[in-house]
Scaffold this active site. Structure first.
Site, PDB file in Angstrom:
ATOM      1  N   ARG A  64       0.860  -1.212   0.000  1.00 58.01           N
ATOM      2  CA  ARG A  64       0.000   0.000   0.000  1.00 58.01           C
ATOM      3  C   ARG A  64       0.884   1.247   0.000  1.00 58.01           C
ATOM      4  NH1 ARG A  64      -4.748   0.539  -1.608  1.00 58.01           N
ATOM      5  NH2 ARG A  64      -5.507  -1.165  -0.302  1.00 58.01           N
ATOM      6  N   ARG A  90       1.819  -6.511  -9.709  1.00 62.09           N
ATOM      7  CA  ARG A  90       2.216  -5.856  -8.444  1.00 62.09           C
ATOM      8  C   ARG A  90       2.393  -6.850  -7.291  1.00 62.09           C
ATOM      9  NH1 ARG A  90      -3.079  -2.692  -5.927  1.00 62.09           N
ATOM     10  NH2 ARG A  90      -4.515  -4.462  -5.931  1.00 62.09           N
ATOM     11  N   HIS A 159       0.432   3.354 -10.430  1.00 59.22           N
ATOM     12  CA  HIS A 159      -0.559   3.801  -9.435  1.00 59.22           C
ATOM     13  C   HIS A 159       0.123   4.597  -8.303  1.00 59.22           C
ATOM     14  CE1 HIS A 159      -3.793   3.455  -6.475  1.00 59.22           C
ATOM     15  NE2 HIS A 159      -4.541   2.761  -7.298  1.00 59.22           N
ATOM     16  N   ASP A 203     -12.520   9.519  -6.829  1.00 61.98           N
ATOM     17  CA  ASP A 203     -12.020   8.347  -7.572  1.00 61.98           C
ATOM     18  C   ASP A 203     -12.407   8.568  -9.038  1.00 61.98           C
ATOM     19  OD1 ASP A 203     -12.183   4.740  -6.974  1.00 61.98           O
ATOM     20  OD2 ASP A 203     -11.089   5.952  -8.447  1.00 61.98           O
ATOM     21  N   GLU A 259      -2.360   8.808 -11.099  1.00 68.07           N
ATOM     22  CA  GLU A 259      -1.873   7.589 -11.755  1.00 68.07           C
ATOM     23  C   GLU A 259      -1.823   7.745 -13.275  1.00 68.07           C
ATOM     24  OE1 GLU A 259      -4.644   4.615 -10.258  1.00 68.07           O
ATOM     25  OE2 GLU A 259      -4.875   5.878  -8.492  1.00 68.07           O
TER      26      GLU A 259
END
Ligand code: TA6
Length: 286
Positions: A64, A90, A159, A203, A259
């Site tokens: 994270r 990832r 990201h 978002d 991102e």
């Protein structure tokens, strides 16, 4: 005076090591787990990237913070919800393909290739390369090689979690007049008027090939990009942060994701033997 240094640093016994790119201009740490840039500290500055105090460093789990590589899909898998969100790059173990100096800055190329595990999720022969150049600025270039006999289509994102003082003082410039998809309103199409500000969860997927400018307090970061048709902006705010076990409740104020991406709004199809590169440059403005 630090000479140019490229070396391996261990995080913990049962976890892939990190590669450190160090010079008198900056220090960059990259985990081989996920090909994941964890920090980028320009000389005389704080870390430009944010990593959660509750981040998990466990195989099979995404870290994270920093710069997760979302590939070969961005977000939930378009057809199979059982597949991992943001793909498998990832959470895979990458290898060091090359290191050296580029225009006076240390660089590394990490790579990930198809294997039996990846074929269960994405049944194609591919090679993924991430070139990281850590000079005064941080440059990442993610190149997808189609080593298969069939074309394939991907979505992807670098990201990036940027460290900020207080999200309520953050503005993002450069997307005025751009359409965006609001992922909080069932992907409703919206229009950005002026700067992006934050008063709650955000978002959004902006349909833009252009870079942007992150301002927080007296600091500014220029985020340029190439080979990308989308810019995703995300802050979970407090309720979503509370639902994320690897995210401390109060930490949402210290980060914002901007991102560089190619999302379902603009997927990339690569023919056999072809390749596609998406790149970004992060530069601290004076
Ligand atoms: O980039 C924004 C986003 O797609 C959000 O919807 C949120 O899910 C975020 O990524 C983090 O996703 P993750 O799977 O890393 O928790």
């Amino acid at each position: 005076m630090i000479k140019n240094n490229i070396f391996i640093e261990s995080i913990s016994k049962n976890f892939p090591p990190c590669l450190v790119l160090e010079s008198d201009k900056s220090r960059c740490k990259i985990s081989l787990h996920g090909g994941h840039v964890l920090s980028f500290v320009p000389a005389g500055s704080e870390d430009l990237l944010w990593v959660s105090s509750k981040a998990l460093f466990e195989t099979g789990t995404a870290i994270r913070g920093g710069i997760p590589v979302c590939w070969p899909w961005f977000g939930p898998h378009p057809a199979d919800a059982s597949k991992p969100s943001h793909g498998f790059a990832r959470t895979s173990s990458w290898r060091i393909q090359e290191t050296g100096m580029e225009n006076g800055a240390p660089f590394a190329v990490l790579s990930l290739e198809a294997d039996a595990a990846s074929r269960l999720l994405f049944d194609y022969a591919f090679r993924l390369e991430l070139r990281i150049v850590a000079g005064e600025h941080l440059r990442l270039a993610l190149t997808t090689h189609n080593d298969d006999s069939r074309p394939f289509t991907i979505t992807e994102a670098l990201h990036t979690y940027f460290r900020v003082g207080d999200i309520r003082e953050v503005t993002i410039e450069g997307v005025h007049g751009t359409d965006y998809i609001d992922q909080l309103q069932k992907n409703r199409k919206m229009f950005q008027n002026g700067k992006v500000t934050f008063e709650g969860e955000v978002d959004r997927i902006y349909g833009t090939t252009e870079g942007c400018l992150l301002r927080h307090g007296r600091k500014s970061l220029k985020i340029d990009k190439e080979g990308s048709g989308g810019t995703v902006v995300w802050n979970p705010w407090i309720e979503k942060a509370k639902r994320l076990t690897d995210f401390d409740d109060a930490e949402y104020t210290q980060m914002v994701c901007i991102e560089t991406a190619n999302t379902a709004a603009g997927p990339v199809t690569i023919k056999p033997g072809g390749r596609h590169t998406m790149s970004t440059v992060i530069a601290k403005e004076a």
